[in-house]
Scaffold this motif. Structure first.
Motif, short mmCIF file in Angstrom:
data_model
loop_
_atom_site.label_atom_id
_atom_site.label_comp_id
_atom_site.label_asym_id
_atom_site.label_seq_id
_atom_site.Cartn_x
_atom_site.Cartn_y
_atom_site.Cartn_z
N GLU A 89 31.38 62.17 77.26
CA GLU A 89 30.96 61.64 78.56
C GLU A 89 31.16 62.67 79.66
OE1 GLU A 89 32.56 58.39 81.81
OE2 GLU A 89 32.43 57.74 79.70
N ARG A 90 32.33 63.32 79.66
CA ARG A 90 32.61 64.31 80.70
C ARG A 90 31.66 65.50 80.62
NH1 ARG A 90 36.35 61.54 82.64
NH2 ARG A 90 38.59 61.48 82.62
N LEU A 91 31.34 65.92 79.39
CA LEU A 91 30.40 67.02 79.22
C LEU A 91 29.02 66.65 79.76
CD1 LEU A 91 29.52 69.79 78.12
CD2 LEU A 91 29.16 68.68 75.88
N LEU A 92 28.55 65.47 79.43
CA LEU A 92 27.24 65.03 79.90
C LEU A 92 27.21 64.90 81.42
CD1 LEU A 92 26.38 62.33 77.20
CD2 LEU A 92 25.24 64.54 77.53
N VAL A 93 28.30 64.42 82.00
CA VAL A 93 28.36 64.29 83.46
C VAL A 93 28.39 65.66 84.12
CG1 VAL A 93 29.82 63.50 85.37
CG2 VAL A 93 29.37 61.99 83.43
N LEU A 94 29.10 66.61 83.53
CA LEU A 94 29.09 67.98 84.05
C LEU A 94 27.68 68.56 84.02
CD1 LEU A 94 32.36 69.47 82.52
CD2 LEU A 94 31.83 69.31 84.96
N MET A 95 26.96 68.31 82.93
CA MET A 95 25.58 68.76 82.84
C MET A 95 24.73 68.11 83.94
SD MET A 95 25.30 68.56 78.67
CE MET A 95 23.50 68.46 78.63
N GLY A 96 24.96 66.83 84.18
CA GLY A 96 24.22 66.15 85.24
C GLY A 96 24.56 66.67 86.62
N ALA A 97 25.83 67.03 86.81
CA ALA A 97 26.25 67.57 88.11
C ALA A 97 25.61 68.91 88.40
CB ALA A 97 27.78 67.69 88.15
N LEU A 98 25.14 69.62 87.36
CA LEU A 98 24.42 70.88 87.57
C LEU A 98 23.12 70.67 88.34
CD1 LEU A 98 24.82 72.68 84.12
CD2 LEU A 98 25.82 73.39 86.30
N ALA A 99 22.67 69.43 88.43
CA ALA A 99 21.43 69.13 89.16
C ALA A 99 21.63 69.18 90.67
CB ALA A 99 20.90 67.75 88.77
N CYS A 100 22.88 69.25 91.14
CA CYS A 100 23.16 69.29 92.58
C CYS A 100 22.50 68.12 93.31
CB CYS A 100 22.71 70.61 93.19
SG CYS A 100 23.80 71.99 92.86
N GLN A 101 22.59 66.94 92.73
CA GLN A 101 22.08 65.73 93.37
C GLN A 101 23.25 64.89 93.85
OE1 GLN A 101 19.40 63.76 90.66
NE2 GLN A 101 18.12 65.59 90.41
N SER A 102 24.17 65.53 94.54
CA SER A 102 25.44 64.98 94.98
C SER A 102 26.36 64.84 93.77
CB SER A 102 25.28 63.64 95.71
OG SER A 102 24.98 62.59 94.80
N GLY A 103 27.57 64.36 94.01
CA GLY A 103 28.51 64.17 92.93
C GLY A 103 28.22 62.90 92.15
N PRO A 104 28.89 62.71 91.01
CA PRO A 104 28.58 61.56 90.15
C PRO A 104 28.89 60.22 90.80
CG PRO A 104 30.53 62.72 89.36
CD PRO A 104 29.91 63.59 90.41
N ILE A 105 29.93 60.13 91.63
CA ILE A 105 30.25 58.85 92.26
C ILE A 105 29.13 58.44 93.20
CG2 ILE A 105 31.83 57.66 93.84
CD1 ILE A 105 34.10 59.34 92.68
N GLN A 106 28.68 59.38 94.02
CA GLN A 106 27.60 59.06 94.94
C GLN A 106 26.30 58.79 94.19
OE1 GLN A 106 27.31 61.36 98.57
NE2 GLN A 106 25.08 61.38 98.45
N TRP A 107 26.00 59.58 93.16
CA TRP A 107 24.75 59.41 92.41
C TRP A 107 24.73 58.01 91.77
CZ3 TRP A 107 22.11 58.07 88.19
CH2 TRP A 107 20.85 58.62 87.97
N VAL A 108 25.79 57.67 91.08
CA VAL A 108 25.84 56.39 90.37
C VAL A 108 25.86 55.24 91.37
CG1 VAL A 108 27.28 54.92 88.91
CG2 VAL A 108 26.89 57.33 88.29
#
Length: 294
Positions: A89-108
Motif C-alpha cells: 500500500e505504501r509503495l503504491l501511494v508513493l507512486m501516486g504521490a509522484l503525480a504531484c496532485q497534492s498529498g494523499p490525504i487531500q487527494w483521497v
C-alpha cells in the motif's frame, strides 16, 4: 412526462450562482507551478531534447504514476476496494504521490467529497460550472471542500506516514530528477541529463494531469451510461484507455466500492488487470467486484 433521469440531469445542469468573491482569486502558488510545468513540457518536445531513452523513461514513469493514482490512491485507499499488505500500500501511494496532485490525504479526502456531492453546486469540480472548471480551473481557486478533510479523510490523518507524505510529496521529484540526470549524463543520451529530466518530470506530469482531469471533465460530459446515477457521469472509452480504466466513470459512480470499473466485455480496464495480478501473487485480498447485470 419527464423521466426521473431527465429531471435529475436538468437540475444538475441548471445555471450556477457566481462564485463568492473570496473564491474568485487565483491561488498563485498552484497557478505558477502549473504554468512552469506546462512550459517545461513544451521545452521537452524541442528536437535538442529528444531521445529514445527519454521516451522510455516517460513511458515507464507514466505507467508507475498512473497506476499509483488509479490503483493506489483511488481504488485501494479512497474506496478500499481491496486490501493489500501495508508495504505494498505504501509503495503504491508513493507512486501516486509522484503525480504531484497534492498529498494523499487531500487527494483521497477531495475524491470522497466528490462522490458525496457529485455534480452538485458544492462539488469542488462541479461539472455544472462547465468543462473548463471541472477539468482544471477548480484547483486554481480556494475550494470549501478543503475545510472538510477531517470528515472525509480522518482515517488517513491518523497515520504518520500519510501526514508526512501529505506535507512533503513535492520532494519526491528531487531524487527522481537526480536519478534520471545521472543516467542521462552517464549514458551520454541526446539532450543529456537535462533532457531526461524534462521528459521525466514536467512532460510526464502534464500528461498525467490532463489525463486525470479528463476523468473529472470529459467523463461528466461525453459517452454513454450503463446506470441511472444521480449525477452526470459517463463511460468514455478514450479516457478509459488513457487513464488505465478510470474512464468507465458511470460504472464507478454506480458501484464506487468496486475494484473493477470496466463491467461489460468490451470495457477493458487496465487497472483491474493489475488487481488480478496482485491477487495471483497473494498481495490482494477481500477484493470487492461489481458485475454488469445485463
Amino acid at each position: 412526462m419527464e423521466d426521473q433521469e431527465t429531471k435529475i440531469r436538468n437540475a444538475l445542469i441548471a445555471p450556477r450562482k457566481p462564485l463568492p468573491p473570496h473564491q474568485r482569486k487565483w491561488k498563485m502558488g498552484t497557478t505558477s507551478f502549473m504554468l512552469i510545468m506546462h512550459i517545461g513540457a513544451v521545452f521537452a518536445l524541442l528536437p535538442r531534447f529528444w531521445s529514445i531513452q527519454g521516451v522510455f523513461v516517460l513511458l515507464l514513469l507514466y505507467w508507475a504514476t498512473v497506476i499509483g493514482v488509479t490503483l493506489g490512491l483511488h481504488r485501494l485507499v479512497a474506496h478500499r476496494s481491496f486490501l493489500t499488505p501495508k508495504p505494498v500500500e505504501r509503495l503504491l501511494v508513493l507512486m501516486g504521490a509522484l503525480a504531484c496532485q497534492s498529498g494523499p490525504i487531500q487527494w483521497v479526502g477531495l475524491h470522497r467529497h466528490h462522490h458525496k456531492f457529485s455534480d452538485q453546486p458544492n462539488d469542488h469540480h462541479d461539472a455544472g460550472r462547465g468543462l473548463w472548471w471541472s477539468h482544471s480551473e477548480w484547483m486554481l481557486h480556494d475550494i470549501p471542500a478543503l475545510q472538510e478533510l477531517d470528515r472525509f479523510a480522518g482515517d488517513l490523518q491518523a497515520d504518520p506516514f500519510y501526514r508526512w507524505l501529505d506535507r512533503w510529496f513535492l520532494l519526491l521529484q528531487l531524487p527522481l530528477a537526480i536519478l534520471v540526470y545521472w543516467y542521462g549524463e552517464l549514458s551520454d543520451v541526446h539532450g543529456g541529463g537535462l533532457g531526461l529530466i524534462l521528459w521525466a518530470i514536467p512532460l510526464r506530469l502534464v500528461l498525467v494531469y490532463h489525463v486525470t482531469w479528463l476523468v473529472n471533465s470529459a467523463t461528466h460530459a461525453f459517452g454513454y451510461r450503463n446506470f441511472d446515477c444521480p449525477d452526470l457521469s459517463r463511460n468514455c472509452w478514450w479516457v478509459a484507455i488513457l487513464s488505465f480504466g478510470e474512464g468507465w466513470h458511470n460504472n464507478h459512480h454506480a458501484y464506487p466500492y468496486s475494484a473493477r470499473h470496466g463491467l461489460r466485455w468490451f470495457e477493458f480496464d487496465i487497472t483491474w488487470q493489475h488487481v488480478k495480478i496482485l491477487k495471483k501473487l497473494g498481495l490482494a485480498k477481500r477484493i470487492r467486484e461489481a458485475t454488469y447485470p445485463g
